[in-house]
Design an enzyme around this catalytic site. Structure first.
Site, PDB file in Angstrom:
ATOM      1  N   GLY A 211      30.915  42.201  55.959  1.00  0.00           N
ATOM      2  CA  GLY A 211      31.875  41.114  56.404  1.00  0.00           C
ATOM      3  C   GLY A 211      33.024  41.756  56.911  1.00  0.00           C
ATOM      4  CG  ASN A 212      35.525  40.446  59.292  1.00  0.00           C
ATOM      5  OD1 ASN A 212      36.433  39.388  59.020  1.00  0.00           O
ATOM      6  ND2 ASN A 212      34.427  40.231  60.057  1.00  0.00           N
ATOM      7  CD  GLU A 213      39.407  42.538  53.536  1.00  0.00           C
ATOM      8  OE1 GLU A 213      40.180  42.042  53.114  1.00  0.00           O
ATOM      9  OE2 GLU A 213      38.734  43.068  53.065  1.00  0.00           O
ATOM     10  CB  SER A 214      38.936  37.662  59.651  1.00  0.00           C
ATOM     11  OG  SER A 214      39.444  36.303  59.980  1.00  0.00           O
ATOM     12  CB  ALA A 279      36.784  38.839  62.497  1.00  0.00           C
TER      13      ALA A 279
END
Length: 403
Positions: A211-214, A279
Protein backbone atom coordinates in the site's frame (compact mmCIF):
# COMPACT_ATOMS: atom_id res chain seq x y z
CA UNK A 1 -31.10 33.48 3.08
CA UNK A 2 -34.26 32.09 4.70
CA UNK A 3 -36.16 35.36 4.82
CA UNK A 4 -39.62 35.09 3.22
CA UNK A 5 -39.05 31.39 2.49
CA UNK A 6 -42.05 29.11 2.90
CA UNK A 7 -40.78 26.22 4.99
CA UNK A 8 -42.57 23.06 6.04
CA UNK A 9 -40.98 21.44 9.08
CA UNK A 10 -41.79 17.75 9.40
CA UNK A 11 -41.45 16.54 12.99
CA UNK A 12 -41.21 12.81 13.62
CA UNK A 13 -41.23 10.65 16.73
CA UNK A 14 -37.85 10.96 18.37
CA UNK A 15 -36.84 12.37 21.74
CA UNK A 16 -35.07 15.20 19.89
CA UNK A 17 -38.49 16.52 18.82
CA UNK A 18 -38.29 18.99 21.71
CA UNK A 19 -35.35 20.69 19.92
CA UNK A 20 -37.54 21.19 16.85
CA UNK A 21 -39.48 23.87 18.74
CA UNK A 22 -36.33 25.95 19.11
CA UNK A 23 -35.47 25.36 15.45
CA UNK A 24 -38.92 26.52 14.31
CA UNK A 25 -38.63 29.58 16.51
CA UNK A 26 -35.24 30.43 14.96
CA UNK A 27 -36.63 29.99 11.43
CA UNK A 28 -39.49 32.37 12.23
CA UNK A 29 -36.96 34.82 13.67
CA UNK A 30 -35.06 34.62 10.34
CA UNK A 31 -38.20 35.87 8.60
CA UNK A 32 -39.38 32.54 7.21
CA UNK A 33 -43.01 31.47 6.98
CA UNK A 34 -43.19 28.14 8.77
CA UNK A 35 -45.79 25.40 8.90
CA UNK A 36 -45.40 22.17 10.88
CA UNK A 37 -46.53 18.65 10.03
CA UNK A 38 -46.25 15.99 12.75
CA UNK A 39 -46.48 12.22 12.91
CA UNK A 40 -48.69 10.75 15.61
CA UNK A 41 -45.54 9.47 17.32
CA UNK A 42 -44.16 13.02 17.43
CA UNK A 43 -47.25 14.19 19.34
CA UNK A 44 -46.25 11.79 22.13
CA UNK A 45 -43.16 13.91 22.72
CA UNK A 46 -44.52 17.42 22.18
CA UNK A 47 -47.97 18.88 21.56
CA UNK A 48 -49.15 20.39 18.26
CA UNK A 49 -50.32 23.41 20.25
CA UNK A 50 -46.70 24.31 21.02
CA UNK A 51 -45.82 24.54 17.31
CA UNK A 52 -49.09 26.30 16.49
CA UNK A 53 -48.28 28.96 19.08
CA UNK A 54 -44.77 29.52 17.70
CA UNK A 55 -45.72 29.53 14.00
CA UNK A 56 -49.19 31.16 14.24
CA UNK A 57 -50.41 28.40 11.89
CA UNK A 58 -52.42 25.26 12.45
CA UNK A 59 -50.40 22.06 12.72
CA UNK A 60 -51.18 19.19 10.40
CA UNK A 61 -51.37 15.78 12.11
CA UNK A 62 -54.14 14.04 10.19
CA UNK A 63 -53.74 12.75 6.64
CA UNK A 64 -57.48 12.89 6.05
CA UNK A 65 -58.06 16.42 7.32
CA UNK A 66 -59.89 18.87 5.04
CA UNK A 67 -60.38 22.60 5.47
CA UNK A 68 -63.55 24.62 5.03
CA UNK A 69 -62.80 25.28 1.35
CA UNK A 70 -62.70 21.54 0.73
CA UNK A 71 -59.03 21.45 -0.30
CA UNK A 72 -56.73 18.60 0.66
CA UNK A 73 -54.31 20.17 3.14
CA UNK A 74 -51.34 17.85 2.68
CA UNK A 75 -51.36 18.51 -1.08
CA UNK A 76 -51.97 22.23 -0.69
CA UNK A 77 -49.12 22.47 1.83
CA UNK A 78 -46.81 20.43 -0.40
CA UNK A 79 -47.44 22.85 -3.27
CA UNK A 80 -46.99 25.86 -0.94
CA UNK A 81 -43.51 24.95 0.31
CA UNK A 82 -40.21 26.40 -0.89
CA UNK A 83 -38.25 24.09 1.47
CA UNK A 84 -39.06 20.86 3.27
CA UNK A 85 -37.14 20.20 6.50
CA UNK A 86 -37.41 16.85 8.31
CA UNK A 87 -36.30 17.16 11.93
CA UNK A 88 -35.68 15.02 13.83
CA UNK A 89 -35.57 12.45 11.03
CA UNK A 90 -35.95 8.99 12.55
CA UNK A 91 -34.67 5.83 10.87
CA UNK A 92 -38.30 5.04 10.09
CA UNK A 93 -39.06 8.24 8.16
CA UNK A 94 -35.70 8.04 6.36
CA UNK A 95 -36.66 4.55 5.17
CA UNK A 96 -40.08 5.78 4.04
CA UNK A 97 -38.71 8.75 2.08
CA UNK A 98 -35.97 6.64 0.48
CA UNK A 99 -38.44 4.02 -0.70
CA UNK A 100 -41.33 6.29 -1.63
CA UNK A 101 -43.72 5.08 1.06
CA UNK A 102 -46.72 7.24 1.97
CA UNK A 103 -48.71 5.81 4.87
CA UNK A 104 -49.14 8.84 7.14
CA UNK A 105 -49.47 12.60 6.88
CA UNK A 106 -45.71 13.27 7.04
CA UNK A 107 -44.53 10.70 4.48
CA UNK A 108 -47.43 11.52 2.13
CA UNK A 109 -46.81 15.27 2.22
CA UNK A 110 -43.07 14.77 1.69
CA UNK A 111 -43.76 12.52 -1.29
CA UNK A 112 -46.10 15.14 -2.74
CA UNK A 113 -43.72 18.09 -2.50
CA UNK A 114 -41.27 19.04 -5.23
CA UNK A 115 -39.48 21.49 -2.92
CA UNK A 116 -35.82 20.85 -1.99
CA UNK A 117 -35.66 18.49 0.97
CA UNK A 118 -33.36 18.83 3.98
CA UNK A 119 -33.14 15.87 6.34
CA UNK A 120 -31.62 16.04 9.84
CA UNK A 121 -31.27 12.49 11.21
CA UNK A 122 -31.35 11.82 14.96
CA UNK A 123 -31.35 8.33 16.45
CA UNK A 124 -29.40 5.81 18.50
CA UNK A 125 -25.88 5.24 17.19
CA UNK A 126 -26.56 1.55 16.47
CA UNK A 127 -29.60 2.49 14.38
CA UNK A 128 -27.47 5.07 12.54
CA UNK A 129 -24.75 2.50 11.82
CA UNK A 130 -27.19 -0.18 10.68
CA UNK A 131 -26.51 -1.09 7.02
CA UNK A 132 -30.20 -0.63 6.18
CA UNK A 133 -30.14 2.96 7.46
CA UNK A 134 -26.93 3.70 5.57
CA UNK A 135 -28.40 2.25 2.36
CA UNK A 136 -31.48 4.42 2.76
CA UNK A 137 -29.36 7.52 3.37
CA UNK A 138 -27.37 6.74 0.22
CA UNK A 139 -30.65 6.56 -1.70
CA UNK A 140 -31.69 9.96 -0.35
CA UNK A 141 -28.40 11.55 -1.39
CA UNK A 142 -28.62 9.94 -4.83
CA UNK A 143 -32.11 11.44 -5.18
CA UNK A 144 -30.81 14.91 -4.40
CA UNK A 145 -31.97 15.11 -0.78
CA UNK A 146 -29.69 17.16 1.50
CA UNK A 147 -28.63 15.26 4.64
CA UNK A 148 -26.98 16.80 7.71
CA UNK A 149 -24.79 14.29 9.55
CA UNK A 150 -25.78 13.77 13.20
CA UNK A 151 -23.46 14.89 15.96
CA UNK A 152 -21.42 12.73 18.30
CA UNK A 153 -22.47 13.21 21.90
CA UNK A 154 -24.59 12.03 24.80
CA UNK A 155 -27.62 10.10 23.57
CA UNK A 156 -30.97 9.59 25.30
CA UNK A 157 -29.80 6.11 26.31
CA UNK A 158 -27.18 7.64 28.58
CA UNK A 159 -24.03 6.88 26.60
CA UNK A 160 -22.12 8.75 23.92
CA UNK A 161 -22.32 7.94 20.21
CA UNK A 162 -23.05 9.29 16.76
CA UNK A 163 -26.74 10.01 16.33
CA UNK A 164 -27.36 13.11 18.40
CA UNK A 165 -29.35 15.83 16.65
CA UNK A 166 -27.21 18.92 15.95
CA UNK A 167 -28.16 22.03 17.87
CA UNK A 168 -30.85 24.22 16.27
CA UNK A 169 -28.51 27.15 15.60
CA UNK A 170 -26.14 24.81 13.72
CA UNK A 171 -29.08 23.54 11.65
CA UNK A 172 -30.13 27.09 10.77
CA UNK A 173 -26.55 27.90 9.71
CA UNK A 174 -26.52 24.76 7.53
CA UNK A 175 -29.85 25.67 5.92
CA UNK A 176 -28.66 29.22 5.30
CA UNK A 177 -25.47 27.98 3.67
CA UNK A 178 -27.24 25.35 1.58
CA UNK A 179 -29.98 27.62 0.30
CA UNK A 180 -27.57 30.51 -0.17
CA UNK A 181 -25.24 28.40 -2.30
CA UNK A 182 -28.20 27.23 -4.35
CA UNK A 183 -28.90 30.83 -5.29
CA UNK A 184 -25.30 31.87 -5.88
CA UNK A 185 -23.21 31.51 -9.00
CA UNK A 186 -22.17 27.86 -8.99
CA UNK A 187 -20.14 27.10 -12.09
CA UNK A 188 -20.43 23.32 -11.72
CA UNK A 189 -24.22 23.25 -11.49
CA UNK A 190 -25.59 20.44 -13.62
CA UNK A 191 -22.20 18.71 -13.89
CA UNK A 192 -21.37 15.23 -12.60
CA UNK A 193 -17.92 15.17 -11.00
CA UNK A 194 -16.30 11.81 -10.25
CA UNK A 195 -13.44 11.83 -7.73
CA UNK A 196 -11.23 9.06 -6.32
CA UNK A 197 -9.50 9.30 -2.94
CA UNK A 198 -7.03 7.34 -0.85
CA UNK A 199 -4.55 4.58 -1.55
CA UNK A 200 -5.32 1.16 -3.01
CA UNK A 201 -4.20 -2.08 -1.36
CA UNK A 202 -2.79 -5.16 -3.06
CA UNK A 203 -2.94 -8.18 -0.77
CA UNK A 204 -0.09 -10.66 -0.30
CA UNK A 205 -2.24 -12.78 2.01
CA UNK A 206 -5.38 -12.17 4.10
CA UNK A 207 -3.56 -9.88 6.55
CA UNK A 208 -0.71 -8.25 4.61
CA UNK A 209 -0.82 -5.90 1.66
CA UNK A 210 1.25 -3.55 -0.49
CA UNK A 211 0.00 0.00 0.00
CA UNK A 212 0.95 3.64 0.40
CA UNK A 213 0.52 6.52 2.83
CA UNK A 214 -2.31 8.33 1.04
CA UNK A 215 -4.97 9.48 3.52
CA UNK A 216 -7.53 10.60 0.93
CA UNK A 217 -7.72 14.11 2.44
CA UNK A 218 -7.13 15.80 -0.93
CA UNK A 219 -9.85 13.76 -2.63
CA UNK A 220 -12.35 14.43 0.16
CA UNK A 221 -11.56 18.17 -0.02
CA UNK A 222 -12.13 18.11 -3.79
CA UNK A 223 -15.47 16.34 -3.31
CA UNK A 224 -16.59 18.87 -0.70
CA UNK A 225 -15.64 21.91 -2.78
CA UNK A 226 -17.11 20.44 -5.98
CA UNK A 227 -20.39 19.93 -4.14
CA UNK A 228 -20.31 23.52 -2.88
CA UNK A 229 -19.74 24.71 -6.47
CA UNK A 230 -22.98 23.04 -7.50
CA UNK A 231 -21.79 19.70 -8.87
CA UNK A 232 -23.40 16.33 -8.45
CA UNK A 233 -20.48 14.48 -6.87
CA UNK A 234 -19.54 10.81 -6.73
CA UNK A 235 -16.60 10.00 -4.46
CA UNK A 236 -14.91 6.60 -4.69
CA UNK A 237 -12.91 6.11 -1.51
CA UNK A 238 -10.48 3.37 -0.65
CA UNK A 239 -10.02 1.53 2.65
CA UNK A 240 -7.27 3.98 3.67
CA UNK A 241 -9.70 6.90 3.89
CA UNK A 242 -10.88 7.64 7.44
CA UNK A 243 -11.96 11.25 6.92
CA UNK A 244 -15.52 12.34 7.75
CA UNK A 245 -17.45 12.15 4.52
CA UNK A 246 -19.16 15.28 3.19
CA UNK A 247 -22.94 15.17 2.99
CA UNK A 248 -25.00 15.40 -0.20
CA UNK A 249 -22.63 13.30 -2.29
CA UNK A 250 -22.67 9.71 -3.52
CA UNK A 251 -20.07 7.51 -1.78
CA UNK A 252 -18.69 4.34 -3.37
CA UNK A 253 -15.84 2.14 -2.11
CA UNK A 254 -12.99 0.13 -3.57
CA UNK A 255 -9.98 -1.62 -2.07
CA UNK A 256 -7.71 -2.94 -4.82
CA UNK A 257 -6.71 -1.22 -8.05
CA UNK A 258 -8.81 -3.70 -10.02
CA UNK A 259 -11.88 -2.88 -7.91
CA UNK A 260 -11.23 0.84 -8.32
CA UNK A 261 -10.92 0.43 -12.10
CA UNK A 262 -14.24 -1.39 -12.25
CA UNK A 263 -16.14 1.26 -10.26
CA UNK A 264 -14.50 4.15 -12.15
CA UNK A 265 -15.48 2.65 -15.50
CA UNK A 266 -19.07 2.23 -14.33
CA UNK A 267 -19.34 5.92 -13.39
CA UNK A 268 -17.14 7.31 -16.19
CA UNK A 269 -19.76 7.35 -18.96
CA UNK A 270 -22.13 9.67 -17.09
CA UNK A 271 -19.40 11.93 -15.69
CA UNK A 272 -18.42 15.38 -16.94
CA UNK A 273 -15.25 15.62 -14.87
CA UNK A 274 -13.09 12.79 -13.53
CA UNK A 275 -10.41 13.63 -10.95
CA UNK A 276 -8.12 10.71 -10.15
CA UNK A 277 -6.77 11.88 -6.79
CA UNK A 278 -6.32 8.33 -5.46
CA UNK A 279 -2.81 6.93 -5.09
CA UNK A 280 -3.12 3.79 -7.19
CA UNK A 281 -0.76 0.82 -6.88
CA UNK A 282 1.18 0.22 -10.09
CA UNK A 283 1.80 -3.46 -9.31
CA UNK A 284 0.05 -6.35 -7.55
CA UNK A 285 1.24 -9.81 -6.48
CA UNK A 286 0.83 -12.46 -9.18
CA UNK A 287 -0.78 -14.69 -6.56
CA UNK A 288 -2.43 -13.94 -3.22
CA UNK A 289 -2.02 -16.57 -0.52
CA UNK A 290 -5.29 -17.85 0.91
CA UNK A 291 -3.71 -18.28 4.35
CA UNK A 292 -1.34 -16.04 6.30
CA UNK A 293 2.24 -16.48 5.05
CA UNK A 294 4.56 -17.99 7.66
CA UNK A 295 8.25 -17.34 8.16
CA UNK A 296 10.35 -20.10 6.65
CA UNK A 297 13.19 -21.42 8.81
CA UNK A 298 16.63 -21.27 7.24
CA UNK A 299 16.01 -18.33 4.88
CA UNK A 300 16.20 -14.57 5.36
CA UNK A 301 14.56 -13.68 2.07
CA UNK A 302 11.07 -13.70 0.61
CA UNK A 303 10.60 -13.16 -3.11
CA UNK A 304 7.28 -11.77 -4.30
CA UNK A 305 6.48 -11.84 -8.01
CA UNK A 306 4.60 -8.70 -9.08
CA UNK A 307 2.64 -7.91 -12.23
CA UNK A 308 1.48 -4.53 -13.56
CA UNK A 309 -2.00 -3.28 -12.72
CA UNK A 310 -4.20 -1.69 -15.34
CA UNK A 311 -3.37 2.00 -15.80
CA UNK A 312 -6.76 3.56 -14.97
CA UNK A 313 -5.73 7.11 -15.81
CA UNK A 314 -4.36 6.11 -19.21
CA UNK A 315 -7.59 4.23 -19.92
CA UNK A 316 -9.62 7.36 -19.11
CA UNK A 317 -7.38 9.53 -21.27
CA UNK A 318 -7.74 7.14 -24.20
CA UNK A 319 -11.51 6.64 -24.01
CA UNK A 320 -12.75 10.08 -22.93
CA UNK A 321 -15.36 11.73 -25.16
CA UNK A 322 -16.88 14.79 -23.51
CA UNK A 323 -15.19 14.22 -20.13
CA UNK A 324 -12.50 16.43 -18.63
CA UNK A 325 -9.95 14.02 -17.16
CA UNK A 326 -7.63 15.21 -14.39
CA UNK A 327 -4.79 13.14 -12.95
CA UNK A 328 -2.41 13.52 -10.03
CA UNK A 329 1.36 13.02 -10.06
CA UNK A 330 2.78 12.45 -6.59
CA UNK A 331 6.53 12.74 -7.09
CA UNK A 332 9.62 12.78 -4.87
CA UNK A 333 12.10 14.12 -7.45
CA UNK A 334 12.17 15.96 -10.79
CA UNK A 335 8.59 17.06 -10.23
CA UNK A 336 7.87 19.03 -13.40
CA UNK A 337 9.81 16.73 -15.73
CA UNK A 338 8.11 13.58 -14.46
CA UNK A 339 4.68 15.22 -14.34
CA UNK A 340 5.01 16.64 -17.87
CA UNK A 341 5.87 13.20 -19.22
CA UNK A 342 2.83 11.79 -17.45
CA UNK A 343 0.59 14.54 -18.85
CA UNK A 344 1.56 13.61 -22.41
CA UNK A 345 1.56 9.85 -21.94
CA UNK A 346 -1.82 9.67 -20.21
CA UNK A 347 -3.52 12.13 -22.62
CA UNK A 348 -5.27 13.93 -19.77
CA UNK A 349 -6.64 17.47 -19.77
CA UNK A 350 -4.89 18.49 -16.56
CA UNK A 351 -2.26 17.01 -14.29
CA UNK A 352 -1.90 18.09 -10.67
CA UNK A 353 1.74 17.68 -9.65
CA UNK A 354 2.79 17.64 -6.01
CA UNK A 355 6.05 16.82 -4.27
CA UNK A 356 5.09 14.40 -1.51
CA UNK A 357 8.63 14.38 -0.11
CA UNK A 358 8.19 17.92 1.22
CA UNK A 359 7.38 18.28 4.91
CA UNK A 360 3.88 19.64 5.50
CA UNK A 361 2.46 18.89 2.06
CA UNK A 362 2.98 15.15 1.71
CA UNK A 363 0.62 12.24 2.31
CA UNK A 364 -1.60 12.75 5.36
CA UNK A 365 -0.92 16.50 5.62
CA UNK A 366 -3.69 19.06 6.02
CA UNK A 367 -2.02 21.40 3.52
CA UNK A 368 -0.74 21.05 0.00
CA UNK A 369 1.11 22.94 -2.73
CA UNK A 370 0.70 21.89 -6.34
CA UNK A 371 1.47 22.77 -9.93
CA UNK A 372 -1.28 22.48 -12.55
CA UNK A 373 -0.11 21.31 -15.96
CA UNK A 374 -2.22 21.48 -19.13
CA UNK A 375 -1.29 20.68 -22.74
CA UNK A 376 0.07 23.75 -24.54
CA UNK A 377 -0.22 26.06 -21.51
CA UNK A 378 2.13 27.50 -18.94
CA UNK A 379 2.17 25.74 -15.52
CA UNK A 380 -0.01 27.27 -12.82
CA UNK A 381 1.43 27.32 -9.30
CA UNK A 382 -0.89 26.96 -6.32
CA UNK A 383 1.16 27.93 -3.28
CA UNK A 384 0.95 26.09 0.04
CA UNK A 385 -2.51 26.35 1.58
CA UNK A 386 -5.18 24.15 3.14
CA UNK A 387 -6.31 21.26 0.99
CA UNK A 388 -9.76 22.86 0.74
CA UNK A 389 -8.17 26.01 -0.72
CA UNK A 390 -6.06 23.94 -3.10
CA UNK A 391 -9.18 22.01 -4.12
CA UNK A 392 -10.93 25.30 -4.91
CA UNK A 393 -7.97 26.38 -7.04
CA UNK A 394 -7.96 23.09 -8.95
CA UNK A 395 -11.70 23.14 -9.61
CA UNK A 396 -11.66 26.81 -10.59
CA UNK A 397 -9.13 25.95 -13.29
CA UNK A 398 -11.18 22.97 -14.44
CA UNK A 399 -14.30 25.10 -15.10
CA UNK A 400 -12.92 26.76 -18.29
CA UNK A 401 -12.11 23.32 -19.69
CA UNK A 402 -15.80 22.42 -19.52
CA UNK A 403 -16.63 25.36 -21.77
Amino acid sequence: MLKNKKIIVFVTGGIAAYKAVTLVRLLVKQGAQVRVVMTQSATEFITPLTFATVTKHQVLTDLFATDIQGTVPHIEWADWADLAVVVPATANIIAKIANGLADDVVSTTILATAAPKYVIPAMNNHMWDNPATQRNLALLVADGVHVLEPAVGLLAEGYSGKGRMPEPDAIVAWLNAATGMAQADQPLTGKHVLITAGGTREYLDPVRYLGNESSGKMGVALATVARDLGAQVTLIKTASVHETMPTDIKILTAVTTAELAQVVKQEFVTSDVVIMAAAVADYRPVTTATQKLKKTDGTNHLTVDLVKNEDILQYLGSYKTHQVVVGFAAETNDLLANATNKLVKKQVDMLVANDVSQVGIGFGSNENAVTLLQPGREPIQLVQASKEQIAHGILTNIVPLLN
